[in-house]
Design an enzyme around this catalytic site. Structure first.
Site, PDB file in Angstrom:
ATOM      1  N   PHE A 150      61.447  66.102  53.769  1.00 40.87           N
ATOM      2  CA  PHE A 150      62.276  67.292  53.881  1.00 40.87           C
ATOM      3  C   PHE A 150      60.371  68.518  54.389  1.00 40.87           C
ATOM      4  O   PHE A 150      59.634  68.353  53.892  1.00 40.87           O
ATOM      5  CB  PHE A 150      62.213  68.066  52.788  1.00 40.87           C
ATOM      6  CG  PHE A 150      63.119  69.241  52.284  1.00 40.87           C
ATOM      7  CD1 PHE A 150      64.481  69.334  52.357  1.00 40.87           C
ATOM      8  CD2 PHE A 150      62.395  70.182  52.674  1.00 40.87           C
ATOM      9  CE1 PHE A 150      65.091  70.687  52.743  1.00 40.87           C
ATOM     10  CE2 PHE A 150      63.515  71.963  52.451  1.00 40.87           C
ATOM     11  CZ  PHE A 150      64.577  71.693  53.361  1.00 40.87           C
ATOM     12  N   ASP A 235      52.367  68.311  57.416  1.00 46.38           N
ATOM     13  CA  ASP A 235      52.732  69.012  56.708  1.00 46.38           C
ATOM     14  C   ASP A 235      52.776  69.788  55.328  1.00 46.38           C
ATOM     15  O   ASP A 235      53.530  68.601  54.259  1.00 46.38           O
ATOM     16  CB  ASP A 235      54.413  68.997  56.190  1.00 46.38           C
ATOM     17  CG  ASP A 235      55.408  69.777  56.359  1.00 46.38           C
ATOM     18  OD1 ASP A 235      54.987  70.746  55.532  1.00 46.38           O
ATOM     19  OD2 ASP A 235      57.136  70.616  56.541  1.00 46.38           O
ATOM     20  N   LYS A 264      55.053  78.619  52.958  1.00 48.40           N
ATOM     21  CA  LYS A 264      55.175  79.399  51.392  1.00 48.40           C
ATOM     22  C   LYS A 264      54.337  80.143  50.559  1.00 48.40           C
ATOM     23  O   LYS A 264      54.125  81.218  50.890  1.00 48.40           O
ATOM     24  CB  LYS A 264      54.907  77.988  50.313  1.00 48.40           C
ATOM     25  CG  LYS A 264      56.578  77.299  50.853  1.00 48.40           C
ATOM     26  CD  LYS A 264      56.979  76.229  49.780  1.00 48.40           C
ATOM     27  CE  LYS A 264      58.301  75.653  50.372  1.00 48.40           C
ATOM     28  NZ  LYS A 264      59.637  75.455  50.170  1.00 48.40           N
TER      29      LYS A 264
HETATM   30  C1  LIG Z   1      57.119  70.153  53.386  1.00 52.21           C
HETATM   31  C2  LIG Z   1      58.070  71.574  53.549  1.00 52.21           C
HETATM   32  N1  LIG Z   1      58.118  71.754  54.752  1.00 52.21           N
HETATM   33  C3  LIG Z   1      58.824  73.062  55.267  1.00 52.21           C
HETATM   34  C4  LIG Z   1      59.507  73.292  54.570  1.00 52.21           C
HETATM   35  C5  LIG Z   1      60.450  74.608  54.953  1.00 52.21           C
HETATM   36  O1  LIG Z   1      60.515  75.779  54.811  1.00 52.21           O
HETATM   37  P1  LIG Z   1      61.059  77.085  54.581  1.00 52.21           P
HETATM   38  O2  LIG Z   1      61.775  76.621  53.051  1.00 52.21           O
HETATM   39  O3  LIG Z   1      59.957  78.115  54.665  1.00 52.21           O
HETATM   40  O4  LIG Z   1      61.796  77.013  56.036  1.00 52.21           O
HETATM   41  C6  LIG Z   1      58.999  73.349  52.776  1.00 52.21           C
HETATM   42  C7  LIG Z   1      60.525  73.756  52.213  1.00 52.21           C
HETATM   43  O5  LIG Z   1      61.081  73.229  50.878  1.00 52.21           O
HETATM   44  C8  LIG Z   1      58.939  72.390  52.434  1.00 52.21           C
HETATM   45  O6  LIG Z   1      58.630  71.420  51.395  1.00 52.21           O
END
Ligand SMILES: Cc1ncc(COP(=O)(O)O)c(C=O)c1O
Length: 412
Positions: A150, A235, A264
């Site tokens: 994700f 990530d 986040k």
């Molecule tokens: C690992 C990871 N990358 C990217 C994102 C995307 O972040 P955003 O919701 O701020 O676009 C998330 C969101 O849960 C995430 O868990």
């Protein structure tokens, strides 16, 4: 005479829920809790009921609601200047970027806003690096990703999601991605070709249900990337910034990626702040006009992000996550075989597979909410626990006790 509008404050909980469902698109299915205020690890709903927040904004609230240091940084900056655009310099971005880069052991920062934007930026940087530095033929760049990932919700990102509900109806999709099983280093190594520019992975798959890869996996990925001349992009939007008991989840495996994607908690739960953090050699492939964002690097975001970096520099939150994480793991392990099929933890972060014979993950979340504990189901049977790192040890017990009670009740 027109009837004056009722103020938001006078609406009941169910009226708020109905209004929200009527006035917004239905891309979420919230639990029936209408939050009005929050402090630390606790939120209060419009009827004055208190709940222990064990989701923490999907780890955006690692430092809790309304952390005084972050509120002070935000308030002070609100009175000075909030937005300049990158057409000019501002006096907050440089210090923030310098200290964030140092925290990550890197050299440069590219500030954005949401996690998905950081991922998109990472993809663009990797492709350009592939063409300009590695010498991949134009438009041939491949990025290897993992099943169960994700990384966000943009069209390009859902192009390489393996979750049907995230993709259905959103094609045509962006090409250039190869999906391999998560946790299988041999499969990943075998997928690398001369046209591969990057491997993009979550060190722990959060949305998939806190899926922790086998020991040595990240180190093997690191080695495979080094051998093949490919960027390793971690990530850490959800796993980073203290959640796992380290500043970065990669650290727990002794691994340093080429690129960190952060978001986040970087905004302290106050404003969206994300960043791509890497070396000059990687980020210097971007040139003026090739990438940007109106809000990325704005002084308010930078002031708050800088205060977040300051909190992390103390090491206090990482230590708390590690310590409370042991307590959480020990308590949850006792539930295995008692309504729980499996538990996976990393620091103060847990994925709990609820026995389908008892209830769904969603039903468990609803029953926990009724007992004053807010959590969220990940996929089907899994619930995810990620309380703010400022949570008290007694409240960790309270959350697990509530879960035990919910499961015990259903088993009767
Ligand atoms: C690992 C990871 N990358 C990217 C994102 C995307 O972040 P955003 O919701 O701020 O676009 C998330 C969101 O849960 C995430 O868990």
């Amino acid at each position: 005479m027109t009837t004056p509008r009722r103020t938001d404050r006078s609406l009941s909980s169910s009226e708020h829920a109905t209004l929200t469902e009527t006035a917004t698109a239905h891309n979420y299915a919230p639990l029936p809790v209408v939050v009005a205020e929050a402090r630390g690890a606790w939120v209060t709903d419009v009827d004055g009921r208190r709940y222990l927040d064990c989701l923490a904004g999907y780890s955006a609230l690692n430092f809790g609601h309304g952390h005084p240091v972050l509120l002070r940084a935000a308030r002070e900056q609100l009175e000075r200047v909030t937005l300049t655009s990158r057409a000019f310099y501002n006096d907050r971005l440089g210090p923030f970027a310098r200290d964030l880069a140092a925290l990550a052991g890197m050299e440069r920062v590219l500030p954005m806003n949401t996690g998905a934007e950081a991922v998109e930026t990472g993809i663009k940087v990797a492709r350009r690096w592939g063409y300009r530095v590695k010498g991949v033929p134009a438009d041939r760049a491949q990025i290897v990703v993992a099943a169960g990932n994700f990384h966000g919700r943009t069209t390009t990102i859902v192009s390489f999601s393996t979750d049907a509900s995230a993709r259905e109806g959103f094609g045509p999709f962006t090409p250039g991605f190869t999906v391999v099983p998560y946790g299988d280093a041999d499969a990943l190594r075998a997928a690398l070709t001369p046209e591969t520019v990057a491997v993009l992975l979550e060190p722990v798959q959060g949305e998939a249900g806190v899926v922790v890869p086998p020991p040595g996996y990240l180190a093997a990925v690191r080695q495979a990337c080094t051998d093949a001349g490919v960027l390793f992009i971690a990530d850490e939007v959800q796993s980073g910034l203290g959640r796992t008991g380290a500043t970065f989840a990669c650290e727990l495996e002794g691994v340093v990626p080429d690129v960190y994607l952060l978001g986040k908690a970087l905004g302290g739960g106050i404003v969206p702040v994300s960043a791509v953090v890497s070396t000059s050699a990687v980020l210097d492939v971007l040139t003026p006009g090739s990438h940007g964002s109106t809000f990325g690097g704005n002084p308010l975001a930078a002031a708050i992000g800088h205060a977040v970096v300051g909190l992390l520099e103390t090491g206090e939150y990482q230590e708390r996550a590690a310590k409370l994480g042991v307590q959480l793991r020990d308590r949850l392990d006792d539930l295995v075989g008692h309504g729980v099929q499996a538990v996976r933890t990393r620091g103060l972060w847990a994925g709990i597979d609820v026995d389908p014979a008892l209830m769904t993950g969603r039903a468990a979340c609803e029953r926990l909410a009724a007992r004053g504990v807010l959590v969220k189901d990940a996929h089907g049977q899994t619930i995810r626990l990620s309380p703010p790192l400022v949570v008290e040890p007694a409240d960790v017990d309270r959350a697990v006790d509530a879960l035990a009670a919910v499961l015990g009740e259903a088993a009767r």
